[in-house]
Design a protein around this motif. Structure first.
Motif, PDB file in Angstrom:
ATOM      1  N   TYR A 107      38.808  46.139  35.195  1.00  0.00           N
ATOM      2  CA  TYR A 107      40.328  45.623  36.020  1.00  0.00           C
ATOM      3  C   TYR A 107      40.693  46.932  36.599  1.00  0.00           C
ATOM      4  CZ  TYR A 107      40.251  42.553  32.393  1.00  0.00           C
ATOM      5  OH  TYR A 107      39.113  41.153  30.415  1.00  0.00           O
TER       6      TYR A 107
ATOM      7  N   SER B 110      44.030  31.041  32.524  1.00  0.00           N
ATOM      8  CA  SER B 110      43.960  32.721  32.388  1.00  0.00           C
ATOM      9  C   SER B 110      43.353  33.812  32.660  1.00  0.00           C
ATOM     10  CB  SER B 110      45.399  32.769  30.984  1.00  0.00           C
ATOM     11  OG  SER B 110      43.899  33.037  30.477  1.00  0.00           O
TER      12      SER B 110
ATOM     13  N   VAL C 128      42.453  35.501  30.545  1.00  0.00           N
ATOM     14  CA  VAL C 128      41.353  35.702  29.716  1.00  0.00           C
ATOM     15  C   VAL C 128      40.399  34.639  29.555  1.00  0.00           C
ATOM     16  CG1 VAL C 128      41.686  36.532  27.392  1.00  0.00           C
ATOM     17  CG2 VAL C 128      43.033  37.150  28.531  1.00  0.00           C
ATOM     18  N   GLU C 129      41.281  33.918  29.717  1.00  0.00           N
ATOM     19  CA  GLU C 129      40.121  32.559  29.558  1.00  0.00           C
ATOM     20  C   GLU C 129      39.069  32.744  30.849  1.00  0.00           C
ATOM     21  OE1 GLU C 129      43.569  29.359  28.845  1.00  0.00           O
ATOM     22  OE2 GLU C 129      42.750  29.614  30.361  1.00  0.00           O
TER      23      GLU C 129
ATOM     24  N   LYS D 164      36.385  35.665  29.526  1.00  0.00           N
ATOM     25  CA  LYS D 164      35.943  35.099  28.187  1.00  0.00           C
ATOM     26  C   LYS D 164      34.577  34.185  28.854  1.00  0.00           C
ATOM     27  CE  LYS D 164      38.457  35.819  24.575  1.00  0.00           C
ATOM     28  NZ  LYS D 164      39.389  34.995  23.357  1.00  0.00           N
TER      29      LYS D 164
ATOM     30  N   GLY E   9      33.855  36.786  26.088  1.00  0.00           N
ATOM     31  CA  GLY E   9      34.531  37.580  26.119  1.00  0.00           C
ATOM     32  C   GLY E   9      33.329  39.323  26.125  1.00  0.00           C
TER      33      GLY E   9
ATOM     34  N   ASP F  62      45.507  41.945  28.339  1.00  0.00           N
ATOM     35  CA  ASP F  62      44.967  40.972  28.391  1.00  0.00           C
ATOM     36  C   ASP F  62      43.594  41.012  28.139  1.00  0.00           C
ATOM     37  OD1 ASP F  62      46.822  39.023  29.089  1.00  0.00           O
ATOM     38  OD2 ASP F  62      46.726  38.708  31.637  1.00  0.00           O
TER      39      ASP F  62
ATOM     40  N   SER G  40      43.142  41.379  24.837  1.00  0.00           N
ATOM     41  CA  SER G  40      42.623  40.062  24.545  1.00  0.00           C
ATOM     42  C   SER G  40      41.211  39.958  24.386  1.00  0.00           C
ATOM     43  CB  SER G  40      43.712  39.299  25.253  1.00  0.00           C
ATOM     44  OG  SER G  40      45.555  39.300  24.702  1.00  0.00           O
ATOM     45  N   ALA G  41      41.394  39.921  26.425  1.00  0.00           N
ATOM     46  CA  ALA G  41      39.456  39.540  26.367  1.00  0.00           C
ATOM     47  C   ALA G  41      38.053  39.587  26.058  1.00  0.00           C
ATOM     48  CB  ALA G  41      39.431  39.270  27.631  1.00  0.00           C
TER      49      ALA G  41
END
Length: 365
Positions: free
Chosen positions: A192, A243, A245-246, A249, A255, A271, A274-275
């Protein structure tokens, strides 16, 4: 002696080339004639956040040059050696021995206060002390005082105009992959923030054969550079309602096993966690928001790990030669990230870095 520096007169100010006085190196110091210095976001963020009473100041902490003088107590370095300059550590405290030199008990004193440990300064201007000693070097200068603990002797075959970033930015990104996360061929790494640190991480992961690479950034130029290392790319502004995250994944088969954040932005870190897949790990490298909110149930029930890392948990004396060897073998291809600028064009280098026109500006004399 007189030398020229890129001086920052006040918080947030432009840099100005200025002639100043540099003290003679003491018994534990070396004098380095700087060939080039990488421009790092840390130089700018610290310039913009330090109080006014800690200026004027000389920044720069990715210097590379030639040793011109060596203090009587210095061992392992000789006049004429080529060196990459990195961060300082005392190398004798408990934290240096137990946790590594990036976590030295004297980190702030040695790297950020702008003076030697006794309060004196290496630079003077118009007869007044001038704050320097940034990361034990302040290498936005034609000449800098450094130390045996933060000067890494390198082969003279290396181009000094292009290896300064190995002392910080490249070391931080690559070290986080190679020393901290250590993903393998069956793993998925997400980065990121695809600036110099993030791209160095991707370069190291690509060279190490990590199975799946993903880069998340808002700048298309950086994502294009990430794609050059085989990374799938995600621009959050172009997801059409999905998103991050989606999307992550989807690209990682459920993930990420490993991730690193260079942005310091709380929402991005959230995020990133979460991912992660179950038992995934995310390393935070960038300073930013002092607080963030996480889903504690998700973290606990899925065994996720969020941790910090300083300089990629690297010892520069080991890591810089290691990365230079990997680069020479074609397994750490970061030369493509460098754009060189004369020191007189430091303003243009900063602007190009901010716009994405340059990934890693390097200032040369």
């Amino acid at each position: 002696m007189k030398t020229t520096v890129a001086l920052s007169p006040a918080p947030g100010s432009d840099f100005a080339l200025t002639e100043v006085e540099l003290t003679e190196p003491r018994a534990d110091e070396i004098l380095v004639k700087i060939a080039a210095t990488g421009l790092c976001h840390t130089d700018l963020s610290v310039r913009d956040t330090l109080p006014a009473e800690m200026f004027p100041r000389v920044f720069g902490h990715e210097g590379a040059g030639v040793v011109e003088q060596v203090g009587a107590e210095v061992e392992g370095i000789s006049v004429g050696d080529h060196v990459v300059l990195s961060f300082r550590a005392c190398r004798v405290c408990g934290q240096c021995h137990r946790q590594g030199v990036g976590y030295c008990e004297s980190t702030v004193l040695l790297n950020y206060l702008g003076t030697r440990m006794d309060g004196s300064t290496t630079y003077q201007h118009d007869g007044a002390p001038l704050f320097g000693s940034f990361f034990g070097q302040s290498s936005f200068a034609q000449h800098a005082i450094a130390y045996a603990d933060n000067a890494v002797v390198v082969d003279k075959a290396h181009d000094l105009r292009r290896i300064g970033p190995f002392g910080c930015g490249f070391q931080t990104g690559a070290g986080t992959v190679l020393n901290v996360l250590q993903p393998g061929s069956d793993d998925a790494l997400v980065v990121y923030g695809a600036g110099a640190v993030g791209l160095a991480a991707l370069a190291a992961a690509h060279g190490a054969g990590v199975g799946t690479l993903v880069a998340v950034d808002m700048m298309d130029s950086r994502l294009e550079a990430a794609a050059g290392y085989g990374a799938a790319v995600v621009n959050p502004a172009e997801l059409d309602g999905a998103s991050v995250v989606e999307k992550v994944k989807e690209l990682t088969g459920g993930g990420a096993s490993h991730a690193l954040d260079t942005t310091g932005v709380a929402a991005v870190i959230r995020d990133g966690v979460s991912a992660l897949r179950p038992r995934g790990e995310l390393a935070v490298l960038g300073l930013g928001a002092p607080e963030l909110t996480l889903d504690a149930v998700d973290v606990m029930m899925n065994g996720k790990v969020l941790r910090g890392s300083v300089e990629g948990d690297s010892d520069p004396q080991e890591m810089v030669p290691r990365l230079l060897a990997l680069a020479a073998a074609g397994r750490f291809d970061v030369d493509r990230l460098i754009s060189t600028y004369p020191f007189a064009e430091i303003g243009a280098a900063i602007a190009d870095s901010a716009s994405g026109a340059a990934v890693k500006p390097v200032l040369t004399w």
